[in-house]
Design a protein around this motif. Structure first.
Motif, PDB file in Angstrom:
ATOM      1  N   PRO A  29      23.252  -3.236  13.751  1.00  0.00           N
ATOM      2  CA  PRO A  29      22.013  -2.466  13.829  1.00  0.00           C
ATOM      3  C   PRO A  29      22.268  -1.104  14.448  1.00  0.00           C
ATOM      4  O   PRO A  29      22.839  -0.982  15.530  1.00  0.00           O
ATOM      5  N   ALA A  30      21.858  -0.073  13.743  1.00  0.00           N
ATOM      6  CA  ALA A  30      22.098   1.290  14.208  1.00  0.00           C
ATOM      7  C   ALA A  30      21.170   1.626  15.360  1.00  0.00           C
ATOM      8  O   ALA A  30      20.040   1.159  15.424  1.00  0.00           O
ATOM      9  N   GLN A  31      21.675   2.454  16.287  1.00  0.00           N
ATOM     10  CA  GLN A  31      20.811   2.958  17.336  1.00  0.00           C
ATOM     11  C   GLN A  31      19.742   3.837  16.716  1.00  0.00           C
ATOM     12  O   GLN A  31      19.936   4.453  15.674  1.00  0.00           O
ATOM     13  N   GLN A  32      18.604   3.893  17.380  1.00  0.00           N
ATOM     14  CA  GLN A  32      17.513   4.719  16.881  1.00  0.00           C
ATOM     15  C   GLN A  32      17.977   6.166  16.769  1.00  0.00           C
ATOM     16  O   GLN A  32      18.358   6.786  17.749  1.00  0.00           O
ATOM     17  N   PRO A  33      18.018   6.747  15.559  1.00  0.00           N
ATOM     18  CA  PRO A  33      18.504   8.114  15.421  1.00  0.00           C
ATOM     19  C   PRO A  33      17.551   9.108  16.031  1.00  0.00           C
ATOM     20  O   PRO A  33      16.360   8.861  16.141  1.00  0.00           O
ATOM     21  N   GLN A  34      18.118  10.241  16.417  1.00  0.00           N
ATOM     22  CA  GLN A  34      17.273  11.307  16.903  1.00  0.00           C
ATOM     23  C   GLN A  34      16.410  11.807  15.749  1.00  0.00           C
ATOM     24  O   GLN A  34      16.875  11.989  14.633  1.00  0.00           O
ATOM     25  N   GLN A  35      15.152  12.013  16.032  1.00  0.00           N
ATOM     26  CA  GLN A  35      14.225  12.412  14.991  1.00  0.00           C
ATOM     27  C   GLN A  35      14.544  13.830  14.528  1.00  0.00           C
ATOM     28  O   GLN A  35      14.747  14.739  15.323  1.00  0.00           O
ATOM     29  N   GLN A  36      14.622  13.983  13.230  1.00  0.00           N
ATOM     30  CA  GLN A  36      14.985  15.263  12.661  1.00  0.00           C
ATOM     31  C   GLN A  36      13.837  16.249  12.755  1.00  0.00           C
ATOM     32  O   GLN A  36      12.671  15.896  12.610  1.00  0.00           O
ATOM     33  N   GLN A  37      14.179  17.494  13.007  1.00  0.00           N
ATOM     34  CA  GLN A  37      13.174  18.541  13.024  1.00  0.00           C
ATOM     35  C   GLN A  37      12.919  18.969  11.577  1.00  0.00           C
ATOM     36  O   GLN A  37      13.654  19.752  10.999  1.00  0.00           O
ATOM     37  N   THR A  38      11.892  18.416  11.002  1.00  0.00           N
ATOM     38  CA  THR A  38      11.549  18.687   9.612  1.00  0.00           C
ATOM     39  C   THR A  38      10.357  19.618   9.556  1.00  0.00           C
ATOM     40  O   THR A  38       9.504  19.595  10.427  1.00  0.00           O
ATOM     41  N   HIS A 111       8.572  10.600  26.784  1.00  0.00           N
ATOM     42  CA  HIS A 111       9.329   9.546  26.113  1.00  0.00           C
ATOM     43  C   HIS A 111      10.294  10.190  25.123  1.00  0.00           C
ATOM     44  O   HIS A 111       9.866  10.867  24.187  1.00  0.00           O
ATOM     45  N   GLU A 112      11.595   9.973  25.316  1.00  0.00           N
ATOM     46  CA  GLU A 112      12.596  10.568  24.444  1.00  0.00           C
ATOM     47  C   GLU A 112      12.670   9.815  23.112  1.00  0.00           C
ATOM     48  O   GLU A 112      12.433   8.605  23.048  1.00  0.00           O
ATOM     49  N   SER A 113      13.047  10.540  22.062  1.00  0.00           N
ATOM     50  CA  SER A 113      13.217   9.902  20.762  1.00  0.00           C
ATOM     51  C   SER A 113      14.387   8.932  20.775  1.00  0.00           C
ATOM     52  O   SER A 113      14.354   7.886  20.129  1.00  0.00           O
ATOM     53  N   ALA A 114      15.418   9.279  21.516  1.00  0.00           N
ATOM     54  CA  ALA A 114      16.567   8.404  21.716  1.00  0.00           C
ATOM     55  C   ALA A 114      17.101   8.675  23.117  1.00  0.00           C
ATOM     56  O   ALA A 114      16.870   9.742  23.679  1.00  0.00           O
ATOM     57  N   LEU A 115      17.813   7.720  23.665  1.00  0.00           N
ATOM     58  CA  LEU A 115      18.302   7.844  25.029  1.00  0.00           C
ATOM     59  C   LEU A 115      19.167   9.086  25.188  1.00  0.00           C
ATOM     60  O   LEU A 115      20.124   9.308  24.429  1.00  0.00           O
ATOM     61  N   SER A 116      18.809   9.924  26.159  1.00  0.00           N
ATOM     62  CA  SER A 116      19.557  11.148  26.492  1.00  0.00           C
ATOM     63  C   SER A 116      19.610  12.133  25.340  1.00  0.00           C
ATOM     64  O   SER A 116      20.519  12.962  25.253  1.00  0.00           O
ATOM     65  N   SER A 117      18.640  12.058  24.422  1.00  0.00           N
ATOM     66  CA  SER A 117      18.623  12.982  23.279  1.00  0.00           C
ATOM     67  C   SER A 117      18.045  14.336  23.664  1.00  0.00           C
ATOM     68  O   SER A 117      18.331  15.342  23.020  1.00  0.00           O
ATOM     69  N   HIS A 464      14.312   2.654  27.337  1.00  0.00           N
ATOM     70  CA  HIS A 464      15.224   3.631  27.958  1.00  0.00           C
ATOM     71  C   HIS A 464      15.330   3.449  29.474  1.00  0.00           C
ATOM     72  O   HIS A 464      15.702   4.374  30.188  1.00  0.00           O
ATOM     73  N   ALA A 465      14.998   2.248  29.967  1.00  0.00           N
ATOM     74  CA  ALA A 465      15.116   1.975  31.402  1.00  0.00           C
ATOM     75  C   ALA A 465      16.535   1.511  31.713  1.00  0.00           C
ATOM     76  O   ALA A 465      17.022   0.543  31.107  1.00  0.00           O
ATOM     77  N   PRO A 466      17.230   2.157  32.649  1.00  0.00           N
ATOM     78  CA  PRO A 466      18.611   1.766  32.957  1.00  0.00           C
ATOM     79  C   PRO A 466      18.668   0.566  33.891  1.00  0.00           C
ATOM     80  O   PRO A 466      17.725   0.283  34.629  1.00  0.00           O
ATOM     81  N   PHE A 467      19.799  -0.120  33.855  1.00  0.00           N
ATOM     82  CA  PHE A 467      20.088  -1.189  34.816  1.00  0.00           C
ATOM     83  C   PHE A 467      21.171  -0.672  35.759  1.00  0.00           C
ATOM     84  O   PHE A 467      20.920   0.138  36.623  1.00  0.00           O
ATOM     85  N   PHE A 468      22.390  -1.107  35.556  1.00  0.00           N
ATOM     86  CA  PHE A 468      23.520  -0.593  36.321  1.00  0.00           C
ATOM     87  C   PHE A 468      24.711  -0.421  35.388  1.00  0.00           C
ATOM     88  O   PHE A 468      24.802  -1.084  34.349  1.00  0.00           O
TER      89      PHE A 468
END
Length: 557
Positions: A29-38, A111-117, A464-468
């Motif tokens: 399963p692919a990570q959620q891609p960054q949303q394209q600026q369309t 809320h980010e589109s993808a983690l650290s995007s 997008h909540a981190p653990f350790f």
């Protein structure tokens, strides 16, 4: 020979682990891609386009007839972004189309589109890839949106607005040929995802002004972009209506393919729901509204129609509704409208899941980490079910202790099933063994486990909540599969503490379960796997202690 076998098994396990890592990279399963600026496109084309067939028509005040549509839908064409009205608050980034005054783009900077995007999650958009917009207007006898020439074009004092205080008001103005002045007003509040939408009608003409307020959400059938895992139970994607008759009624895309939904109710609301986020129209309370769904040219439309209202010459009147575009935040949803928090769908076990969520949230307020909060709630749930689990573990420990005697009886009376059953019952009565004692408590606590599963699945706070360490998103799978492997290992240890099933085939199946569950959990969100891992570890500790007590004769029934 035994050492060689251990080395071979370890090497095989290492090679298998590396192969799974590579398979996941290539095919998993692919990570959620960054949303394209369309390029953003107008929902209706240019001002010379034909009438838009997707708008509801209200020919009478009672709204008794089905909502008819006519004509061809205008084709969406690219527009100059300078013509769109930009609105920025601390939690919303909107684009409003002057034609119709519809919200055709809504991004959520919190809320980010993808983690650290570094890109905001886009909830609403109108472009070549996806259609998901919020529409509203005035139809009916004199409504400008019912004009045969198409949607009205509003004007505004400026093209960009930014919230700088506690609130922001954005006015779109329209002067009709009949002398009616209409102001479509958007009111934004700091930290709030709900937007008040008001129509201020000032009739300076000579004739009464009759209209009907409508609000609707238009969406195509594309997949949920916020559904970040393809394994396990999936969150609901589709429409939800809340009426006096049914405060939470799902109408998914398949339902809309088959027939229209229509209901009349005092107050209520309509929403389009997906994983973690939703959009909703909530009309002003105190009136009878018509709620409906339609499908036109592959687009799904859900919305409401107000009763007809009349503004006499020289008079003013305001009609309004609230639009929400944001996360499934239970605190805000409860304040906006009754039952809107039900869009956080915990299923039929909501009565268990809701208090579990409140407990999880409270633990997080203390420890400050959602991973630690998951561990904390697992410990508390385990403690609450301690005595129930103890009964199950005691029963299994006794079965384990007297397994050799049961095997002896089976060998002794194997050909005489009736005699063997009688001797087994004598043994059970003498040693106070309940062969079903390990099953019933587990069945009783299963609703709690399932409810907690849904709490972890539906909590937008875990997105997008981190653990350790390397786990930086508890809503995503463990990229290195460490947690699923540990979870499988704990299942294997649990089996070693349990009695071996007397049936050889059943025993082989039980040995396969840790492998099956490990593979099944590989692509589960890390937060869910963490819960199962901690739960297994606590069960192992409790079962080991009880086994020792039974073997030494210290345990009491």
């Amino acid at each position: 020979m035994d050492v060689q076998r251990v080395i071979l098994i370890a090497a095989l396990a290492l090679v298998s682990y590396l192969m799974v890592l590579q398979w996941n990279e290539d095919y998993g399963p692919a990570q959620q891609p960054q949303q394209q600026q369309t390029a953003t496109v107008s929902a209706y084309g240019d001002s010379n386009s034909q009438p838009v067939s997707e708008l509801p028509l209200a020919s009478d005040a009672n709204q008794d007839a089905d909502v008819p549509v006519s004509g061809q839908e205008a084709v969406a064409t690219p527009v100059d972004s300078n013509k769109l009205i930009s609105v920025r608050t601390d939690v919303l980034e909107l684009l409003i189309d002057p034609k119709g005054g519809d919200v055709i783009h809504a991004a959520l900077p919190e809320h980010e589109s993808a983690l650290s995007s570094g890109q905001s999650f886009v909830l609403l958009e109108q472009n070549a890839n996806r259609t998901y917009v919020a529409q509203s207007g005035l139809v009916g006898q004199d409504g400008p949106d019912a004009n045969s020439e198409g949607r009205p074009v509003y004007t505004s004092a400026q093209s960009e607005y930014t919230l700088e205080g506690d609130s922001l008001t954005v006015d779109l103005n329209l002067n009709t040929e009949t002398g009616v002045q209409i102001t479509k007003r958007f009111i934004f509040q700091q930290g709030q995802y709900d937007v008040a939408v008001e129509y201020l009608v000032n009739n300076t003409g000579a004739e009464p002004f009759d209209a009907v307020l409508f609000g609707q959400i238009k969406r195509d059938g594309t997949a949920d972009p916020s559904q970040q895992t393809s394994m396990g139970m999936q969150s609901y994607l589709g429409a939800v209506f809340s009426t006096a008759e049914n405060n939470y009624q799902k109408v998914d895309f398949g339902d809309m393919d088959e027939e229209r939904f229509k209901a009349t109710s005092p107050d209520g609301w309509v929403a389009m729901v997906q994983h973690y986020f939703l959009s909703a129209w909530i009309p002003a309370p105190g009136a009878e509204y018509t709620y409906q769904s339609r499908k036109i040219n592959g687009q799904y439309l859900v919305g409401f129609l107000s009763p007809s209202f009349t503004v006499a010459p020289g008079q003013e009147q305001t009609v309004s509704a609230t639009f929400y575009a944001g996360p499934k935040d239970v605190d805000q949803l409860e304040q906006i409208a009754p039952n809107l928090e039900l869009t956080i769908d915990y299923g039929w076990l909501w009565w268990i899941a809701s208090p579990l969520y409140m407990l999880l949230k409270w633990i997080h307020s203390v420890v400050g980490n959602w991973g630690l909060a998951i561990i904390g709630i697992t410990i508390l749930v385990k403690a609450a079910l301690f005595h129930l689990n103890a009964k199950a573990f005691k029963s299994m420990a006794k079965m384990r202790k007297f397994a050799p005697e049961m095997t002896r009886l089976k060998e002794l009376y194997g050909d005489d099933r009736q005699k063997m059953s009688q001797e087994m019952m004598k043994l059970y009565q003498k040693e106070k063994i309940n062969p079903l004692g390990g099953c019933l408590p587990i069945l009783v606590q299963m609703p709690v486990f399932i409810a907690l599963y849904w709490v972890l699945m539906e909590s937008v706070e875990l997105r997008h909540a981190p653990f350790f360490g390397y786990i930086q998103d508890l809503s995503q799978m463990d990229p290195y599969f460490i947690l699923p492997i540990l979870m499988g290992a704990t299942m294997f240890i649990q089996q070693m503490l349990n009695p071996t099933p007397p049936d050889p085939m059943q025993a082989k199946m039980m040995k396969m379960l840790p492998i099956i569950f490990t593979f099944f959990f590989l692509w589960f969100p890390a937060g869910l796997v963490l819960y199962w891992l901690v739960n297994n570890m606590l069960s192992i500790a409790q079962q080991w202690v009880i086994n020792k007590q039974i073997e030494s004769g210290e345990a009491k029934d």
